[in-house]
Motif scaffolding. Structure first.
Motif, PDB file in Angstrom:
ATOM      1  N   SER A   4      41.178  37.827  36.770  1.00 36.15           N
ATOM      2  CA  SER A   4      41.726  38.953  37.515  1.00 36.15           C
ATOM      3  C   SER A   4      42.337  38.450  38.811  1.00 36.15           C
ATOM      4  O   SER A   4      41.760  37.610  39.495  1.00 36.15           O
ATOM      5  N   ARG A   8      43.885  43.929  41.423  1.00 38.11           N
ATOM      6  CA  ARG A   8      42.799  44.649  40.740  1.00 38.11           C
ATOM      7  C   ARG A   8      41.486  44.539  41.522  1.00 38.11           C
ATOM      8  O   ARG A   8      40.739  45.500  41.648  1.00 38.11           O
ATOM      9  N   ARG A   9      41.222  43.344  42.008  1.00 37.58           N
ATOM     10  CA  ARG A   9      39.976  43.120  42.740  1.00 37.58           C
ATOM     11  C   ARG A   9      39.964  43.910  44.041  1.00 37.58           C
ATOM     12  O   ARG A   9      38.944  44.478  44.432  1.00 37.58           O
ATOM     13  N   LYS A  88      34.789  48.010  39.889  1.00 34.68           N
ATOM     14  CA  LYS A  88      35.257  46.990  38.946  1.00 34.68           C
ATOM     15  C   LYS A  88      35.391  47.570  37.539  1.00 34.68           C
ATOM     16  O   LYS A  88      36.328  47.254  36.815  1.00 34.68           O
ATOM     17  N   ILE A  93      37.590  45.082  35.227  1.00 30.98           N
ATOM     18  CA  ILE A  93      37.284  43.681  35.525  1.00 30.98           C
ATOM     19  C   ILE A  93      35.773  43.479  35.548  1.00 30.98           C
ATOM     20  O   ILE A  93      35.014  44.437  35.727  1.00 30.98           O
ATOM     21  N   ILE A 150      39.532  39.995  33.552  1.00 31.97           N
ATOM     22  CA  ILE A 150      39.945  41.296  33.012  1.00 31.97           C
ATOM     23  C   ILE A 150      39.238  41.464  31.663  1.00 31.97           C
ATOM     24  O   ILE A 150      39.250  40.564  30.847  1.00 31.97           O
TER      25      ILE A 150
END
Length: 151
Positions: A4, A8-9, A88, A93, A150
């Motif tokens: 990831s 996204r994080r 998450k 993720i 991911i």
């Protein structure tokens, strides 16, 4: 599995912090009400130097310690149990050990308590390492020997 990246994080962390702040505000309000105070009056009294009784600082310190405990427990427990906090999970993720094994509580604790603290006190540079690291790891990932993928 595909690692990831930062976006996204980052969004996952914002979602988690938002949930924690809401919960923290509710708990702080309850905590202060038990002390016969509300957050507005506490802050105004401190700003104006009107704290004659000397009880405001211990109350705020206790509230801060409770919030720090809440944050730590949230990240350690969720990550230790399933490798995902709710944020998450929403972003699709998950945290894994570098060796491909599921994360355990030891690694979750290392990642969440000293890891997040060091990533934060470096003015956030520990989080930004994901942008330049070839394995897309942050400082807290390196400390705990974890990676985020991911799923």
């Amino acid at each position: 599995m595909k690692p990831s990246g930062f976006r996204r994080r980052y969004v996952a962390l914002l979602l988690d912090i938002t949930a924690l702040e809401i919960l923290g505000l509710l708990l702080s309000r309850t905590y202060l009400n038990q002390s016969g105070m509300d957050m507005g009056s506490v802050l105004i009294r401190m700003a104006l130097g009107l704290d004659q009784a000397g009880n405001t600082l211990p109350i705020l310190t206790g509230g801060c310690l409770l919030q720090a405990l809440l944050f730590s427990a949230y990240f350690v427990v969720f990550t230790g149990i399933c490798g995902q906090t709710p944020g998450k999970k929403m972003m699709g993720i998950q945290v894994w050990r570098e060796n491909g094994q599921p994360i355990d509580f030891r690694a979750a604790t290392l990642r969440s308590i000293p890891g997040y603290l060091l990533s934060t006190i470096t003015l956030g540079l520990g989080f930004l390492m994901v942008l330049t690291d070839p394995r897309q790891q942050t400082l807290h990932d390196k400390i705990a020997q974890t990676r985020v993928f991911i799923v």
